[in-house]
Design a protein around this motif. Structure first.
Motif, PDB file in Angstrom:
ATOM      1  N   GLN A 143      35.750  30.182  50.576  1.00  0.00           N
ATOM      2  CA  GLN A 143      37.169  30.109  50.903  1.00  0.00           C
ATOM      3  C   GLN A 143      38.058  30.130  49.662  1.00  0.00           C
ATOM      4  OE1 GLN A 143      37.066  26.480  53.209  1.00  0.00           O
ATOM      5  NE2 GLN A 143      36.948  27.595  55.143  1.00  0.00           N
ATOM      6  N   VAL A 144      37.659  29.394  48.623  1.00  0.00           N
ATOM      7  CA  VAL A 144      38.509  29.247  47.442  1.00  0.00           C
ATOM      8  C   VAL A 144      38.334  30.401  46.456  1.00  0.00           C
ATOM      9  CG1 VAL A 144      38.958  27.788  45.414  1.00  0.00           C
ATOM     10  CG2 VAL A 144      38.600  26.740  47.661  1.00  0.00           C
ATOM     11  N   ASN A 145      37.096  30.768  46.159  1.00  0.00           N
ATOM     12  CA  ASN A 145      36.842  31.742  45.106  1.00  0.00           C
ATOM     13  C   ASN A 145      36.769  33.184  45.593  1.00  0.00           C
ATOM     14  OD1 ASN A 145      36.742  29.806  43.026  1.00  0.00           O
ATOM     15  ND2 ASN A 145      34.676  29.264  43.631  1.00  0.00           N
ATOM     16  N   VAL A 146      36.588  33.389  46.875  1.00  0.00           N
ATOM     17  CA  VAL A 146      36.488  34.739  47.420  1.00  0.00           C
ATOM     18  C   VAL A 146      37.708  35.059  48.277  1.00  0.00           C
ATOM     19  CG1 VAL A 146      35.122  36.259  48.910  1.00  0.00           C
ATOM     20  CG2 VAL A 146      33.971  34.660  47.379  1.00  0.00           C
ATOM     21  N   GLY A 147      38.031  34.193  49.209  1.00  0.00           N
ATOM     22  CA  GLY A 147      39.118  34.417  50.161  1.00  0.00           C
ATOM     23  C   GLY A 147      38.540  34.711  51.523  1.00  0.00           C
ATOM     24  N   ALA A 178      30.397  41.340  48.438  1.00  0.00           N
ATOM     25  CA  ALA A 178      29.583  40.997  47.271  1.00  0.00           C
ATOM     26  C   ALA A 178      29.025  39.583  47.408  1.00  0.00           C
ATOM     27  CB  ALA A 178      30.413  41.127  45.993  1.00  0.00           C
ATOM     28  N   TRP A 179      29.851  38.652  47.874  1.00  0.00           N
ATOM     29  CA  TRP A 179      29.420  37.257  48.046  1.00  0.00           C
ATOM     30  C   TRP A 179      28.341  37.176  49.116  1.00  0.00           C
ATOM     31  CZ3 TRP A 179      29.014  33.207  51.419  1.00  0.00           C
ATOM     32  CH2 TRP A 179      28.982  31.922  50.891  1.00  0.00           C
ATOM     33  N   LEU A 180      28.532  37.857  50.224  1.00  0.00           N
ATOM     34  CA  LEU A 180      27.550  37.828  51.314  1.00  0.00           C
ATOM     35  C   LEU A 180      26.233  38.465  50.900  1.00  0.00           C
ATOM     36  CD1 LEU A 180      29.982  38.607  54.259  1.00  0.00           C
ATOM     37  CD2 LEU A 180      28.698  36.467  53.915  1.00  0.00           C
ATOM     38  N   GLN A 230      30.235  48.284  53.636  1.00  0.00           N
ATOM     39  CA  GLN A 230      29.957  47.811  52.279  1.00  0.00           C
ATOM     40  C   GLN A 230      28.523  47.324  52.121  1.00  0.00           C
ATOM     41  OE1 GLN A 230      32.193  48.271  49.756  1.00  0.00           O
ATOM     42  NE2 GLN A 230      33.206  49.364  51.411  1.00  0.00           N
ATOM     43  N   GLY A 231      27.717  47.449  53.178  1.00  0.00           N
ATOM     44  CA  GLY A 231      26.306  47.120  53.075  1.00  0.00           C
ATOM     45  C   GLY A 231      25.882  45.811  53.708  1.00  0.00           C
ATOM     46  N   ILE A 232      26.777  45.147  54.408  1.00  0.00           N
ATOM     47  CA  ILE A 232      26.396  43.913  55.101  1.00  0.00           C
ATOM     48  C   ILE A 232      25.771  44.313  56.435  1.00  0.00           C
ATOM     49  CG2 ILE A 232      27.227  41.726  56.063  1.00  0.00           C
ATOM     50  CD1 ILE A 232      27.408  42.042  52.958  1.00  0.00           C
ATOM     51  N   PRO A 233      24.555  43.832  56.744  1.00  0.00           N
ATOM     52  CA  PRO A 233      23.913  44.212  58.009  1.00  0.00           C
ATOM     53  C   PRO A 233      24.760  43.790  59.215  1.00  0.00           C
ATOM     54  CG  PRO A 233      22.328  43.185  56.522  1.00  0.00           C
ATOM     55  CD  PRO A 233      23.681  43.008  55.908  1.00  0.00           C
ATOM     56  N   ALA A 234      24.898  44.684  60.168  1.00  0.00           N
ATOM     57  CA  ALA A 234      25.727  44.425  61.353  1.00  0.00           C
ATOM     58  C   ALA A 234      25.252  43.202  62.123  1.00  0.00           C
ATOM     59  CB  ALA A 234      25.744  45.649  62.265  1.00  0.00           C
TER      60      ALA A 234
END
Length: 171
Positions: free
Chosen positions: A60-64, A89-91, A132-136
């Motif tokens: 929440q704080v560093n990514v949004g 990127a975070w995920l 962006q590459g996150i699995p559905a």
């Protein structure tokens, strides 16, 4: 009675001291230049902010956790894309997390219309993350329409805050 006034003053001075300590600033995030020559903000390292990496607070704080939409629209705006790029990127870094994308609308329009618009907004965010590459299978969506405003008021400032897609972490 004099003791209570004196005690109140001590409490007030202590509160001001704590407030000033809490307001002290950490080093500002640094600007980095991408290969295309554009400047983008990089988040302060979690250790520097006292936030543990890979946590909900880190996200929440560093990514949004939210992106905003124009009136009656569901296309992700450039600022939203930048946030979603950081989310992706975070995920990727923390694959143990799944997400629920909440679609929200402002108060204008019928309940049914806003539920449908909120669904389109949530799906736009999901599709961007998947592209962006996150699995559905790690991303689900829900629409709250206009039922959960974050800002109260019948003006553009409140409406702009309520037209959003929020990424909520889940296990």
């Amino acid at each position: 009675m004099r003791l209570n006034t004196f005690g109140s003053k001590i409490v007030a001075v202590a509160a001001v001291g704590l407030f000033m300590a809490a307001c002290s600033s950490d080093p500002a995030p640094t600007a980095a230049t991408s290969g295309s020559g554009s400047t983008q903000q990089t988040a302060t390292a979690p250790a520097a902010t006292g936030i543990q990496a890979g946590t909900v607070q880190d996200f929440q704080v560093n990514v949004g956790d939210r992106v905003f939409f124009d009136y009656d629209k569901y296309e992700v705006k450039p600022a939203g894309k930048a946030t979603l790029d950081k989310q992706a990127a975070w995920l990727k870094r923390y694959p143990q997390w799944k997400v629920v994308i909440e679609g929200h609308c402002d108060e204008r329009g019928t309940r049914e219309y806003n539920l449908a618009l909120g669904e389109r907004r949530a799906n736009a965010v999901k599709n961007y993350l998947v592209n962006q590459g996150i699995p559905a299978n790690r991303v689900t969506t829900i629409s709250y329409g206009k039922e959960r405003p974050v800002a109260l008021g019948s003006n553009e400032a409140a409406w702009a805050q309520n037209r959003r897609g929020v990424t909520v972490l889940s296990n």
